[in-house]
Design a protein around this motif. Sequence first.
Motif, PDB file in Angstrom:
ATOM      1  N   ILE A  23       0.836  -1.197   0.000  1.00  0.00           N
ATOM      2  CA  ILE A  23       0.000   0.000   0.000  1.00  0.00           C
ATOM      3  C   ILE A  23       0.871   1.247   0.000  1.00  0.00           C
ATOM      4  N   ALA A  24       1.986   1.193   0.723  1.00  0.00           N
ATOM      5  CA  ALA A  24       2.888   2.340   0.785  1.00  0.00           C
ATOM      6  C   ALA A  24       3.453   2.699  -0.584  1.00  0.00           C
ATOM      7  N   SER A  25       3.495   1.730  -1.481  1.00  0.00           N
ATOM      8  CA  SER A  25       4.050   1.984  -2.811  1.00  0.00           C
ATOM      9  C   SER A  25       3.059   2.671  -3.743  1.00  0.00           C
ATOM     10  N   LYS A  26       1.788   2.780  -3.335  1.00  0.00           N
ATOM     11  CA  LYS A  26       0.788   3.439  -4.172  1.00  0.00           C
ATOM     12  C   LYS A  26       1.043   4.940  -4.219  1.00  0.00           C
ATOM     13  N   ASN A  27       0.780   5.541  -5.361  1.00  0.00           N
ATOM     14  CA  ASN A  27       0.975   6.993  -5.484  1.00  0.00           C
ATOM     15  C   ASN A  27      -0.269   7.696  -6.011  1.00  0.00           C
ATOM     16  N   ASN A  28      -1.418   7.032  -5.885  1.00  0.00           N
ATOM     17  CA  ASN A  28      -2.654   7.646  -6.372  1.00  0.00           C
ATOM     18  C   ASN A  28      -3.761   7.598  -5.330  1.00  0.00           C
ATOM     19  N   ILE A  29      -3.375   7.632  -4.053  1.00  0.00           N
ATOM     20  CA  ILE A  29      -4.357   7.603  -2.972  1.00  0.00           C
ATOM     21  C   ILE A  29      -5.072   8.952  -2.892  1.00  0.00           C
ATOM     22  N   GLN A  30      -6.395   8.901  -2.805  1.00  0.00           N
ATOM     23  CA  GLN A  30      -7.208  10.113  -2.800  1.00  0.00           C
ATOM     24  C   GLN A  30      -7.825  10.431  -1.439  1.00  0.00           C
ATOM     25  N   SER A  31      -8.061   9.412  -0.608  1.00  0.00           N
ATOM     26  CA  SER A  31      -8.681   9.667   0.691  1.00  0.00           C
ATOM     27  C   SER A  31      -8.240   8.624   1.703  1.00  0.00           C
ATOM     28  N   LEU A  32      -8.307   8.994   2.979  1.00  0.00           N
ATOM     29  CA  LEU A  32      -7.853   8.149   4.078  1.00  0.00           C
ATOM     30  C   LEU A  32      -8.857   8.250   5.213  1.00  0.00           C
ATOM     31  N   ILE A  33      -9.311   7.100   5.725  1.00  0.00           N
ATOM     32  CA  ILE A  33     -10.333   7.054   6.773  1.00  0.00           C
ATOM     33  C   ILE A  33      -9.830   6.140   7.882  1.00  0.00           C
ATOM     34  N   ALA A  34     -10.091   6.507   9.137  1.00  0.00           N
ATOM     35  CA  ALA A  34      -9.601   5.727  10.274  1.00  0.00           C
ATOM     36  C   ALA A  34     -10.716   5.408  11.250  1.00  0.00           C
ATOM     37  N   ASN A  35     -10.577   4.259  11.938  1.00  0.00           N
ATOM     38  CA  ASN A  35     -11.381   4.000  13.133  1.00  0.00           C
ATOM     39  C   ASN A  35     -10.410   3.724  14.278  1.00  0.00           C
ATOM     40  N   ASP A  36     -10.835   3.033  15.321  1.00  0.00           N
ATOM     41  CA  ASP A  36      -9.975   2.856  16.488  1.00  0.00           C
ATOM     42  C   ASP A  36      -8.615   2.243  16.150  1.00  0.00           C
ATOM     43  N   ASN A  37      -8.609   1.175  15.369  1.00  0.00           N
ATOM     44  CA  ASN A  37      -7.372   0.429  15.171  1.00  0.00           C
ATOM     45  C   ASN A  37      -7.117   0.007  13.729  1.00  0.00           C
ATOM     46  N   ALA A  38      -7.714   0.706  12.784  1.00  0.00           N
ATOM     47  CA  ALA A  38      -7.496   0.339  11.386  1.00  0.00           C
ATOM     48  C   ALA A  38      -7.651   1.564  10.493  1.00  0.00           C
ATOM     49  N   PHE A  39      -7.082   1.456   9.305  1.00  0.00           N
ATOM     50  CA  PHE A  39      -7.175   2.509   8.294  1.00  0.00           C
ATOM     51  C   PHE A  39      -7.740   1.944   7.006  1.00  0.00           C
ATOM     52  N   VAL A  40      -8.386   2.809   6.234  1.00  0.00           N
ATOM     53  CA  VAL A  40      -8.790   2.508   4.867  1.00  0.00           C
ATOM     54  C   VAL A  40      -8.317   3.641   3.969  1.00  0.00           C
ATOM     55  N   ALA A  41      -7.714   3.275   2.849  1.00  0.00           N
ATOM     56  CA  ALA A  41      -7.314   4.249   1.842  1.00  0.00           C
ATOM     57  C   ALA A  41      -8.039   3.918   0.553  1.00  0.00           C
ATOM     58  N   ILE A  42      -8.420   4.951  -0.204  1.00  0.00           N
ATOM     59  CA  ILE A  42      -9.122   4.770  -1.471  1.00  0.00           C
ATOM     60  C   ILE A  42      -8.341   5.507  -2.548  1.00  0.00           C
ATOM     61  N   ASN A  43      -8.103   4.815  -3.661  1.00  0.00           N
ATOM     62  CA  ASN A  43      -7.322   5.435  -4.734  1.00  0.00           C
ATOM     63  C   ASN A  43      -8.218   6.125  -5.753  1.00  0.00           C
ATOM     64  N   ALA A  44      -7.595   6.686  -6.769  1.00  0.00           N
ATOM     65  CA  ALA A  44      -8.325   7.479  -7.759  1.00  0.00           C
ATOM     66  C   ALA A  44      -9.309   6.649  -8.562  1.00  0.00           C
ATOM     67  N   SER A  45      -9.127   5.351  -8.594  1.00  0.00           N
ATOM     68  CA  SER A  45     -10.044   4.464  -9.323  1.00  0.00           C
ATOM     69  C   SER A  45     -11.166   3.946  -8.449  1.00  0.00           C
ATOM     70  N   GLY A  46     -11.155   4.348  -7.183  1.00  0.00           N
ATOM     71  CA  GLY A  46     -12.192   3.885  -6.279  1.00  0.00           C
ATOM     72  C   GLY A  46     -11.929   2.519  -5.705  1.00  0.00           C
ATOM     73  N   GLN A  47     -10.666   2.078  -5.679  1.00  0.00           N
ATOM     74  CA  GLN A  47     -10.310   0.817  -5.045  1.00  0.00           C
ATOM     75  C   GLN A  47      -9.992   1.046  -3.570  1.00  0.00           C
ATOM     76  N   VAL A  48     -10.233   0.008  -2.763  1.00  0.00           N
ATOM     77  CA  VAL A  48     -10.091   0.106  -1.314  1.00  0.00           C
ATOM     78  C   VAL A  48      -8.891  -0.693  -0.840  1.00  0.00           C
ATOM     79  N   TYR A  49      -8.095  -0.087   0.052  1.00  0.00           N
ATOM     80  CA  TYR A  49      -6.982  -0.764   0.709  1.00  0.00           C
ATOM     81  C   TYR A  49      -7.128  -0.564   2.208  1.00  0.00           C
ATOM     82  N   ALA A  50      -6.904  -1.611   2.998  1.00  0.00           N
ATOM     83  CA  ALA A  50      -7.065  -1.506   4.449  1.00  0.00           C
ATOM     84  C   ALA A  50      -5.886  -2.142   5.161  1.00  0.00           C
ATOM     85  N   TRP A  51      -5.614  -1.641   6.377  1.00  0.00           N
ATOM     86  CA  TRP A  51      -4.589  -2.252   7.220  1.00  0.00           C
ATOM     87  C   TRP A  51      -4.867  -1.891   8.673  1.00  0.00           C
TER      88      TRP A  51
END
Length: 277
Positions: A23-51
């Motif tokens: 995920i760190a290698s992505k360079n087209n992340i558009q938004s980042l959302i967090a809850n207590d213990n996890a993150f979600v990132a969404i790229n320009a194509s609308g794909q979801v990445y979580a950790w």
Amino acid sequence: YIQTWGWGTEGGEKYNMSVPSDIASKNNIQSLIANDNAFVAINASGQVYAWGESTSGGETSSTVDTLYDVTECCASRRAFAVIANGKVYAWGDGDYGAKDGSVSDVTDAVRMISTESAYTVMRANGGIACWGNVTYGNNLPSEYQSRNDIIDVKATYGAFAALCKDGTVISWGNDNFGANSSSVSALLHNIVSISASSSSFAALTREGNVVTWGDASTGGNSSSVAAELYDFCAIYSNSHAFVALRADDNVIVWGAGNSGAQNVPYNLNGNVSYLKK
């Protein structure tokens, strides 16, 4: 790209929140959302990445992994939900809104709002639907389920309030967190916006007045500043207090003193403007 630091915690256990290399290698992340213990990132194509912690949503479902065109993401305390092509997909802890079966028939979702463990989805037709923990907001009264005049929804830790096209307000959820607005129902007309703290709501009327309800300790009772609540342009909140900006550029605060409702800097009043001048 994304950079993180710090740790997530649950009890005495720590969770490494470092971004995985793929995920760190992505360079087209558009938004980042967090809850207590996890993150979600969404790229320009609308794909979801979580950790993060897997049970808090740090690991996506196989269905979510295949999604494109995600347009909205919302987090409860330990779950995530996204909208893709008008449909809702949730994952994470089942007790915090990961079970989305009750909204599987929704195909026109446009926006989501969450409490600690429940969600409300706004639909293109002006309707709303809820899912998640019944105690914290998934208890939409039957008489509201067929409405098609909702234009905004705000949430406390355990309740929702919705603004209707005619300027009225409906609310539901846990009474301890502001769900019961019956004491001020006669005042909830000509409303133009709603703000929320952790357990109370404040509504701004078209005339510039303020109506509050919910837990008094978090701003649900504004009687201490009632004489000053007039001619307002906007209301803002944190978890335990509200601040309202008046047309004369003065700010009025109420709620918990140690959360900002006291000792307002003297140089704020008369020097803060809602509109550029």
